[in-house]
Motif scaffolding. Structure first.
Motif, PDB file in Angstrom:
ATOM      1  N   THR A  61       0.873  -1.194   0.277  1.00 43.03           N
ATOM      2  CA  THR A  61      -0.139  -0.158   0.270  1.00 43.03           C
ATOM      3  C   THR A  61       1.190   1.324   0.244  1.00 43.03           C
ATOM      4  OG1 THR A  61      -1.311   0.759   1.385  1.00 43.03           O
ATOM      5  CG2 THR A  61      -0.153   0.263   2.698  1.00 43.03           C
ATOM      6  N   LYS A  62       0.083   2.541  -0.281  1.00 48.51           N
ATOM      7  CA  LYS A  62       1.102   3.447  -0.402  1.00 48.51           C
ATOM      8  C   LYS A  62       0.523   4.415   0.591  1.00 48.51           C
ATOM      9  CE  LYS A  62       3.569   6.177  -3.687  1.00 48.51           C
ATOM     10  NZ  LYS A  62       4.195   6.309  -5.116  1.00 48.51           N
ATOM     11  N   VAL A  63       1.016   5.289   0.969  1.00 43.49           N
ATOM     12  CA  VAL A  63       0.729   6.334   2.176  1.00 43.49           C
ATOM     13  C   VAL A  63      -0.063   7.607   0.664  1.00 43.49           C
ATOM     14  CG1 VAL A  63       0.258   8.206   3.769  1.00 43.49           C
ATOM     15  CG2 VAL A  63       1.508   5.539   3.666  1.00 43.49           C
ATOM     16  N   ILE A  64      -1.167   8.255   0.831  1.00 42.76           N
ATOM     17  CA  ILE A  64      -1.236   9.100   0.102  1.00 42.76           C
ATOM     18  C   ILE A  64      -1.285  11.064   1.449  1.00 42.76           C
ATOM     19  CG2 ILE A  64      -3.203   8.251  -1.946  1.00 42.76           C
ATOM     20  CD1 ILE A  64      -5.515   9.490   0.206  1.00 42.76           C
ATOM     21  N   PRO A  65      -0.844  12.091   0.224  1.00 45.82           N
ATOM     22  CA  PRO A  65      -0.186  12.685   1.483  1.00 45.82           C
ATOM     23  C   PRO A  65      -1.779  13.574   1.700  1.00 45.82           C
ATOM     24  CG  PRO A  65       0.055  13.307  -1.139  1.00 45.82           C
ATOM     25  CD  PRO A  65      -0.409  11.691  -0.696  1.00 45.82           C
ATOM     26  N   ALA A  66      -2.469  12.878   2.822  1.00 39.90           N
ATOM     27  CA  ALA A  66      -3.852  12.464   2.887  1.00 39.90           C
ATOM     28  C   ALA A  66      -4.476  14.407   3.734  1.00 39.90           C
ATOM     29  CB  ALA A  66      -4.746  11.376   3.796  1.00 39.90           C
ATOM     30  N   ARG A  67      -3.343  14.546   4.096  1.00 40.82           N
ATOM     31  CA  ARG A  67      -3.763  15.539   5.277  1.00 40.82           C
ATOM     32  C   ARG A  67      -3.848  17.118   4.754  1.00 40.82           C
ATOM     33  NH1 ARG A  67      -0.194  18.556   8.673  1.00 40.82           N
ATOM     34  NH2 ARG A  67      -1.627  19.570  10.970  1.00 40.82           N
ATOM     35  N   LEU A  68      -4.807  17.753   5.181  1.00 39.32           N
ATOM     36  CA  LEU A  68      -5.240  18.826   3.848  1.00 39.32           C
ATOM     37  C   LEU A  68      -5.740  19.560   5.248  1.00 39.32           C
ATOM     38  CD1 LEU A  68      -6.935  17.566   1.601  1.00 39.32           C
ATOM     39  CD2 LEU A  68      -5.356  18.948   0.720  1.00 39.32           C
ATOM     40  N   ILE A 141      -3.760  17.281  -7.682  1.00 43.03           N
ATOM     41  CA  ILE A 141      -4.018  18.788  -7.345  1.00 43.03           C
ATOM     42  C   ILE A 141      -3.937  17.635  -5.371  1.00 43.03           C
ATOM     43  CG2 ILE A 141      -6.491  19.581  -5.484  1.00 43.03           C
ATOM     44  CD1 ILE A 141      -7.343  19.666  -8.557  1.00 43.03           C
ATOM     45  N   LEU A 142      -3.848  17.262  -4.619  1.00 43.28           N
ATOM     46  CA  LEU A 142      -4.005  16.028  -3.851  1.00 43.28           C
ATOM     47  C   LEU A 142      -2.041  16.476  -3.227  1.00 43.28           C
ATOM     48  CD1 LEU A 142      -5.257  14.963  -1.487  1.00 43.28           C
ATOM     49  CD2 LEU A 142      -4.869  12.953  -1.198  1.00 43.28           C
ATOM     50  N   ASP A 143      -1.841  15.745  -4.225  1.00 43.89           N
ATOM     51  CA  ASP A 143       0.049  15.831  -4.261  1.00 43.89           C
ATOM     52  C   ASP A 143       0.394  16.943  -4.057  1.00 43.89           C
ATOM     53  OD1 ASP A 143       1.674  13.872  -4.430  1.00 43.89           O
ATOM     54  OD2 ASP A 143       2.663  14.857  -6.174  1.00 43.89           O
ATOM     55  N   GLN A 144      -0.085  17.965  -4.719  1.00 46.80           N
ATOM     56  CA  GLN A 144       0.773  20.086  -4.473  1.00 46.80           C
ATOM     57  C   GLN A 144      -0.185  20.303  -3.139  1.00 46.80           C
ATOM     58  OE1 GLN A 144      -1.435  22.494  -8.026  1.00 46.80           O
ATOM     59  NE2 GLN A 144      -0.532  23.989  -7.022  1.00 46.80           N
ATOM     60  N   LEU A 145      -1.060  19.999  -2.051  1.00 52.79           N
ATOM     61  CA  LEU A 145      -1.456  20.935  -1.385  1.00 52.79           C
ATOM     62  C   LEU A 145      -1.664  19.819   0.101  1.00 52.79           C
ATOM     63  CD1 LEU A 145      -5.595  21.741  -2.759  1.00 52.79           C
ATOM     64  CD2 LEU A 145      -3.036  23.397  -2.701  1.00 52.79           C
ATOM     65  N   GLY A 146      -1.674  18.242   0.081  1.00 50.47           N
ATOM     66  CA  GLY A 146      -1.318  17.668   0.687  1.00 50.47           C
ATOM     67  C   GLY A 146      -0.237  17.850   1.400  1.00 50.47           C
ATOM     68  N   GLN A 147      -0.950  17.166   2.947  1.00 48.24           N
ATOM     69  CA  GLN A 147       0.956  16.932   3.208  1.00 48.24           C
ATOM     70  C   GLN A 147       0.800  15.307   3.889  1.00 48.24           C
ATOM     71  OE1 GLN A 147       0.890  19.531   7.436  1.00 48.24           O
ATOM     72  NE2 GLN A 147       0.444  20.594   5.717  1.00 48.24           N
ATOM     73  N   MET A 148       1.859  14.500   4.153  1.00 49.58           N
ATOM     74  CA  MET A 148       1.944  13.135   4.693  1.00 49.58           C
ATOM     75  C   MET A 148       1.012  13.533   6.486  1.00 49.58           C
ATOM     76  SD  MET A 148       2.811  11.438   2.454  1.00 49.58           S
ATOM     77  CE  MET A 148       4.030  10.166   1.364  1.00 49.58           C
ATOM     78  N   PRO A 149       0.362  12.824   6.554  1.00 50.05           N
ATOM     79  CA  PRO A 149      -0.440  12.207   8.075  1.00 50.05           C
ATOM     80  C   PRO A 149       0.684  11.565   8.935  1.00 50.05           C
ATOM     81  CG  PRO A 149      -1.182  10.509   6.115  1.00 50.05           C
ATOM     82  CD  PRO A 149      -0.366  12.052   5.622  1.00 50.05           C
ATOM     83  N   GLU A 160      11.989  14.281   3.411  1.00 53.76           N
ATOM     84  CA  GLU A 160      11.355  13.885   2.054  1.00 53.76           C
ATOM     85  C   GLU A 160      10.696  12.864   2.654  1.00 53.76           C
ATOM     86  OE1 GLU A 160      14.571  11.847   0.328  1.00 53.76           O
ATOM     87  OE2 GLU A 160      16.134  12.683   2.064  1.00 53.76           O
ATOM     88  N   ARG A 161       8.792  13.208   1.545  1.00 55.13           N
ATOM     89  CA  ARG A 161       8.682  12.715   2.098  1.00 55.13           C
ATOM     90  C   ARG A 161       8.166  11.098   1.212  1.00 55.13           C
ATOM     91  NH1 ARG A 161       2.816  15.356  -1.685  1.00 55.13           N
ATOM     92  NH2 ARG A 161       3.041  16.900  -0.590  1.00 55.13           N
ATOM     93  N   ASN A 162       9.460  10.592   0.625  1.00 51.56           N
ATOM     94  CA  ASN A 162       8.647   9.168   0.180  1.00 51.56           C
ATOM     95  C   ASN A 162       9.656   8.736   1.923  1.00 51.56           C
ATOM     96  OD1 ASN A 162      11.776  10.535   0.346  1.00 51.56           O
ATOM     97  ND2 ASN A 162      11.940   8.884  -1.151  1.00 51.56           N
ATOM     98  N   ARG A 163       9.752   9.394   2.747  1.00 48.50           N
ATOM     99  CA  ARG A 163      10.718   8.164   3.343  1.00 48.50           C
ATOM    100  C   ARG A 163       9.433   7.692   4.260  1.00 48.50           C
ATOM    101  NH1 ARG A 163      16.192   8.528   4.606  1.00 48.50           N
ATOM    102  NH2 ARG A 163      14.930   5.777   5.824  1.00 48.50           N
TER     103      ARG A 163
END
Length: 341
Positions: A61-68, A141-149, A160-163
């Motif tokens: 699974t891959k974490v999405i930048p789900a925190r807006l 858009i999520l990739d642009q605006l979101g943060q890692m939760p 680094e987000r990928n960590r």
């Protein structure tokens, strides 16, 4: 069985705030589930504990930048929205802070209107169903605006987000990382395969329910939130083959464990399938497929420390945790690892 039976004392300074530069250089505590004996190693030494014919099960699974972070339309108040589950197309189940005033019909603007969210329903435990309006592709858009939760116990910013994703993360949909997998590098995975160990990929999209505190005194009264999982034909075949031929099934993380244990039939066999699981594993549970587990160190009184206690016994696990505290291991998501053999 009481929730307090799974408490241990953890000094705050042992909570890892940042990932190590080299993923595989974390420490590794090896616990023999039968005897309770422990050994101390570096994570890349895990290969010495894996044998040809074993099957390593990983959650891709891959974490999405789900925190807006946005503003409530009309008042300008700051609103934080955490995406939990995609219900359909552009409607998501979310956790909203502060949520009290976010009634049906309330709107939030993100990125100066690049993304607009409208509350369409209030569901279980006060979570909000939000329908998003935008132009273009939602994921971009999520990739642009979101943060890692990141979990609340991590206070540092992630450079680094990928960590906060594994090197094999593929299928987007998680609100949290399957953190035991963070220790693997492409090189280590290649060495494992070259040694004759099969790697089976399964998918379980990790929801926040996995990390929610257990609020009931009696363990058996706790209810797990459902999470979506998928096992394809190839993974089922590799896992079944290992079991049939005397190899061990070694899960990387509690999420991989919960996936295969949810999908197994009464004979401990798997077939390709997908669905939702609410499986709650605690002492007394009889494992159908899992033999060994690679895992991180978990929060006191959590469902995850209950799961590892089901495998290795509460006394062995708590003694190993106390030893890890004495030896100043790093704990939780970006922390060190444990191999329960």
């Amino acid at each position: 069985m009481k929730t307090s039976d799974f408490y241990y004392d953890l000094p705050e300074e042992l909570i890892a705030q940042d990932p190590l530069e080299d993923r595989s250089s974390s420490r590794l505590l090896v616990l023999n589930k039968k005897t309770g004996e422990t050994e101390h190693h570096v994570f890349k030494d895990i290969i010495n504990y894996l044998n040809p014919g074993d099957c390593l099960v990983i959650n891709d699974t891959k974490v999405i930048p789900a925190r807006l972070i946005g503003e409530r339309v009309g008042t300008g108040a700051k609103i934080e929205v955490l995406l939990l589950k995609r219900r359909e197309n552009d409607t998501w189940e979310t956790l909203v802070k502060p949520g009290r005033k976010m009634k049906v019909g309330s709107k939030v603007s993100f990125g100066d209107g690049l993304l607009i969210g409208e509350v369409v329903d209030v569901v279980e435990e006060g979570n909000r169903l939000i329908r998003f309006h935008y132009e273009g592709i939602f994921e971009e858009i999520l990739d642009q605006l979101g943060q890692m939760p990141l979990p609340p116990y991590i206070t540092h910013q992630l450079k680094e987000r990928n960590r906060y994703n594994t090197v094999y993360a593929t299928h987007e949909g998680s609100a949290a990382a399957p953190t035991a997998g963070l220790h693997f590098t492409p090189q280590l995975l290649e060495e494992i395969q070259n040694k004759g160990i099969e790697i089976a990929r399964v998918t379980l999209h990790v929801g926040l329910g996995t990390f929610r505190p257990v609020k009931v005194e009696e363990v058996t009264e706790h209810h797990m939130h459902s999470e979506f999982y998928q096992i394809d034909e190839e993974a089922a075949k590799k896992i079944n083959h290992a079991k049939e031929n005397g190899g061990r099934v070694i899960c990387v993380g509690t999420t991989s464990c919960r996936t295969i244990e949810s999908a197994a039939d009464e004979n401990g066999r798997l077939k390709a399938c997908s669905g939702w699981t609410e499986i709650f594993i605690y002492p007394g549970y009889q494992f159908k497929i899992l033999d060994c587990l690679i895992t991180n160190f978990h929060l006191p009184e959590s469902t995850l420390i209950m799961l590892v206690s089901a495998l290795a016994g509460r006394d062995h696990v708590l003694a190993a945790y106390e030893e890890a505290v004495r030896e100043k291991y790093r704990f939780f998501s970006f922390g060190d690892a444990m191999f329960i053999e």
